[in-house]
Scaffold this motif. Structure first.
Motif, PDB file in Angstrom:
ATOM      1  N   VAL A 152      11.073   0.351  86.284  1.00  0.00           N
ATOM      2  CA  VAL A 152      12.089   1.121  86.999  1.00  0.00           C
ATOM      3  C   VAL A 152      13.433   0.852  86.333  1.00  0.00           C
ATOM      4  CG1 VAL A 152      13.265   1.464  89.205  1.00  0.00           C
ATOM      5  CG2 VAL A 152      10.808   1.000  89.156  1.00  0.00           C
ATOM      6  N   SER A 153      14.104   1.927  85.931  1.00  0.00           N
ATOM      7  CA  SER A 153      15.368   1.768  85.206  1.00  0.00           C
ATOM      8  C   SER A 153      16.274   2.975  85.451  1.00  0.00           C
ATOM      9  CB  SER A 153      15.102   1.620  83.701  1.00  0.00           C
ATOM     10  OG  SER A 153      16.314   1.562  82.977  1.00  0.00           O
ATOM     11  N   LYS A 154      17.569   2.710  85.495  1.00  0.00           N
ATOM     12  CA  LYS A 154      18.544   3.788  85.645  1.00  0.00           C
ATOM     13  C   LYS A 154      18.789   4.520  84.327  1.00  0.00           C
ATOM     14  CE  LYS A 154      21.150   1.528  89.371  1.00  0.00           C
ATOM     15  NZ  LYS A 154      22.489   1.013  89.780  1.00  0.00           N
ATOM     16  N   TYR A 155      18.368   3.896  83.229  1.00  0.00           N
ATOM     17  CA  TYR A 155      18.690   4.435  81.914  1.00  0.00           C
ATOM     18  C   TYR A 155      17.419   4.677  81.108  1.00  0.00           C
ATOM     19  CZ  TYR A 155      23.031   2.215  83.435  1.00  0.00           C
ATOM     20  OH  TYR A 155      24.109   1.823  84.168  1.00  0.00           O
ATOM     21  N   CYS A 156      17.537   5.532  80.103  1.00  0.00           N
ATOM     22  CA  CYS A 156      16.444   5.731  79.162  1.00  0.00           C
ATOM     23  C   CYS A 156      16.267   4.466  78.315  1.00  0.00           C
ATOM     24  CB  CYS A 156      16.717   6.920  78.250  1.00  0.00           C
ATOM     25  SG  CYS A 156      16.656   8.528  79.071  1.00  0.00           S
ATOM     26  N   TYR A 157      15.059   4.206  77.887  1.00  0.00           N
ATOM     27  CA  TYR A 157      14.802   3.041  77.047  1.00  0.00           C
ATOM     28  C   TYR A 157      13.703   3.380  76.039  1.00  0.00           C
ATOM     29  CZ  TYR A 157      11.092   2.413  80.580  1.00  0.00           C
ATOM     30  OH  TYR A 157      10.044   2.604  81.432  1.00  0.00           O
ATOM     31  N   GLY A 158      13.501   2.477  75.100  1.00  0.00           N
ATOM     32  CA  GLY A 158      12.502   2.698  74.056  1.00  0.00           C
ATOM     33  C   GLY A 158      13.142   2.853  72.688  1.00  0.00           C
ATOM     34  N   THR A 159      12.299   2.935  71.655  1.00  0.00           N
ATOM     35  CA  THR A 159      12.756   3.084  70.272  1.00  0.00           C
ATOM     36  C   THR A 159      11.972   4.195  69.588  1.00  0.00           C
ATOM     37  OG1 THR A 159      11.157   1.594  69.227  1.00  0.00           O
ATOM     38  CG2 THR A 159      13.114   0.577  70.239  1.00  0.00           C
ATOM     39  N   GLY A 160      12.293   4.420  68.326  1.00  0.00           N
ATOM     40  CA  GLY A 160      11.631   5.461  67.547  1.00  0.00           C
ATOM     41  C   GLY A 160      10.169   5.182  67.254  1.00  0.00           C
ATOM     42  N   GLU A 161       9.663   4.006  67.623  1.00  0.00           N
ATOM     43  CA  GLU A 161       8.224   3.753  67.497  1.00  0.00           C
ATOM     44  C   GLU A 161       7.422   4.561  68.508  1.00  0.00           C
ATOM     45  OE1 GLU A 161       8.056  -0.884  65.941  1.00  0.00           O
ATOM     46  OE2 GLU A 161       8.035  -0.476  68.088  1.00  0.00           O
ATOM     47  N   THR A 162       8.063   4.970  69.580  1.00  0.00           N
ATOM     48  CA  THR A 162       7.393   5.720  70.641  1.00  0.00           C
ATOM     49  C   THR A 162       6.895   7.065  70.105  1.00  0.00           C
ATOM     50  OG1 THR A 162       8.838   4.675  72.270  1.00  0.00           O
ATOM     51  CG2 THR A 162       7.668   6.664  72.964  1.00  0.00           C
ATOM     52  N   PHE A 163       5.686   7.449  70.504  1.00  0.00           N
ATOM     53  CA  PHE A 163       5.161   8.755  70.103  1.00  0.00           C
ATOM     54  C   PHE A 163       4.189   9.290  71.147  1.00  0.00           C
ATOM     55  CE2 PHE A 163       2.200   5.700  68.143  1.00  0.00           C
ATOM     56  CZ  PHE A 163       0.952   6.243  68.437  1.00  0.00           C
ATOM     57  N   LEU A 164       3.997  10.596  71.120  1.00  0.00           N
ATOM     58  CA  LEU A 164       3.018  11.269  71.976  1.00  0.00           C
ATOM     59  C   LEU A 164       1.784  11.605  71.147  1.00  0.00           C
ATOM     60  CD1 LEU A 164       5.362  13.817  73.813  1.00  0.00           C
ATOM     61  CD2 LEU A 164       4.600  11.582  74.654  1.00  0.00           C
ATOM     62  N   PHE A 165       0.647  11.746  71.819  1.00  0.00           N
ATOM     63  CA  PHE A 165      -0.571  12.115  71.099  1.00  0.00           C
ATOM     64  C   PHE A 165      -1.487  12.933  71.998  1.00  0.00           C
ATOM     65  CE2 PHE A 165      -1.500   8.040  73.104  1.00  0.00           C
ATOM     66  CZ  PHE A 165      -2.752   8.252  73.670  1.00  0.00           C
ATOM     67  N   PRO A 169      -8.623  19.902  70.973  1.00  0.00           N
ATOM     68  CA  PRO A 169      -9.599  18.811  70.793  1.00  0.00           C
ATOM     69  C   PRO A 169      -9.306  17.959  69.565  1.00  0.00           C
ATOM     70  CG  PRO A 169     -10.515  20.837  69.941  1.00  0.00           C
ATOM     71  CD  PRO A 169      -9.134  21.187  70.467  1.00  0.00           C
ATOM     72  N   ASP A 170      -8.588  18.534  68.572  1.00  0.00           N
ATOM     73  CA  ASP A 170      -8.264  17.777  67.363  1.00  0.00           C
ATOM     74  C   ASP A 170      -7.081  16.850  67.632  1.00  0.00           C
ATOM     75  OD1 ASP A 170     -10.252  19.138  65.943  1.00  0.00           O
ATOM     76  OD2 ASP A 170      -8.871  20.780  65.463  1.00  0.00           O
ATOM     77  N   PHE A 171      -7.073  15.727  66.939  1.00  0.00           N
ATOM     78  CA  PHE A 171      -6.012  14.743  67.151  1.00  0.00           C
ATOM     79  C   PHE A 171      -4.675  15.232  66.603  1.00  0.00           C
ATOM     80  CE2 PHE A 171      -3.514  11.070  65.639  1.00  0.00           C
ATOM     81  CZ  PHE A 171      -3.305  10.452  66.863  1.00  0.00           C
ATOM     82  N   GLN A 172      -3.633  15.083  67.413  1.00  0.00           N
ATOM     83  CA  GLN A 172      -2.269  15.383  67.011  1.00  0.00           C
ATOM     84  C   GLN A 172      -1.365  14.251  67.485  1.00  0.00           C
ATOM     85  OE1 GLN A 172      -1.041  17.904  65.214  1.00  0.00           O
ATOM     86  NE2 GLN A 172      -3.003  18.962  64.966  1.00  0.00           N
ATOM     87  N   ALA A 173      -0.517  13.763  66.597  1.00  0.00           N
ATOM     88  CA  ALA A 173       0.477  12.751  66.963  1.00  0.00           C
ATOM     89  C   ALA A 173       1.859  13.342  66.740  1.00  0.00           C
ATOM     90  CB  ALA A 173       0.301  11.491  66.127  1.00  0.00           C
TER      91      ALA A 173
END
Length: 242
Positions: A152-165, A169-173
């Motif tokens: 729980v945070s009031k602010y955005c957090y994380g770094t450029g290592e974060t990714f969606l996938f 059916p084929d893998f996409q990152a």
């Protein structure tokens, strides 16, 4: 402080031999410290680079990519959502600092029920990356790798290592685009990963039952699920143990 790699001597030098390919010699010097030399392996050198800024980590060497492909994540618990093929695809995009460590199941709807509060509670005190995996009612598997544990945070957090996938059916990152830094935003009501342009890359409600996935500038992704609004069938969160 600055450093440079000490060049390997050529065959013309009679006093020293060429360094092995898997070894680097680093020379360190600054105005306030005595110069010193450190000998490390190439693998350790690349692991250190992964801890630098996210912008620097984007430029990965092909040789390193091959190493990651052969370093599959090891799960300490049984996963209902991930198999060997999933792990092989994901490993290529994992940062070097996660390699060589086992992954522990932190949260599962099958075990802990469907509650964002419980998810946060199970992650209290963690200081390591997490892997969020979702299967919707259409049996599509997708999710996100977050450089930071969810909280729980009031602010955005994380770094450029974060990714969606997505395995859809084929893998996409979908890696960080650099357009904004809206990596993760989370509160008691919802969890959001990626934002901008009026939609979230991945959004989950407080019951971890309803979700949505839209294209967003953070990752320039397509919708991860079959439909932009989806219903969660199963959800798991894993964290690396280092």
């Amino acid at each position: 402080m600055w450093y440079r790699r000490v060049q390997s001597l050529t065959e013309k030098t009679e006093t020293m031999k060429l360094l092995p390919e898997n070894v680097k010699v680093l020379f360190f010097a600054s105005d306030c410290l005595e110069p010193y030399v450190e000998i490390i392996t190439v693998k350790d050198s690349k692991r250190r680079l992964s801890l630098c800024s996210s912008g620097d980590s984007e430029a990965e060497e092909p040789e390193y990519q091959e190493e990651v492909e052969n370093a599959l994540p090891v799960l300490n618990n049984h996963s209902q959502l991930l198999d060997g093929q999933h792990l092989e695809r994901l490993a290529v995009h994992m940062p070097a600092r996660t390699q060589g460590y086992p992954w522990q199941l932190v949260y599962s709807t099958a075990i802990h029920g469907s509650s964002l509060k419980t998810l946060y509670r199970n992650m209290a005190g963690l200081d390591s990356p997490v892997l969020l995996v979702i299967k919707d009612i259409h049996k599509k598997v997708f999710g996100a790798f977050s450089s930071d544990p969810f909280k729980v945070s009031k602010y955005c957090y994380g770094t450029g290592e974060t990714f969606l996938f997505s395995f859809n059916p084929d893998f996409q990152a979908y890696r960080w685009s650099g357009e904004n830094s809206y990596f993760v935003s989370s509160n008691q009501e919802s969890l959001q990963i990626g934002a901008g342009g009026g939609g979230f890359g991945l959004w989950l409600d407080a019951d971890l039952y309803h979700g949505s996935s839209f294209s967003c500038p953070t990752f320039n992704n397509k919708s991860l699920s079959t439909q932009e609004d989806f219903t969660v069938r199963d959800l798991e969160v894993w964290t690396v143990q280092n």
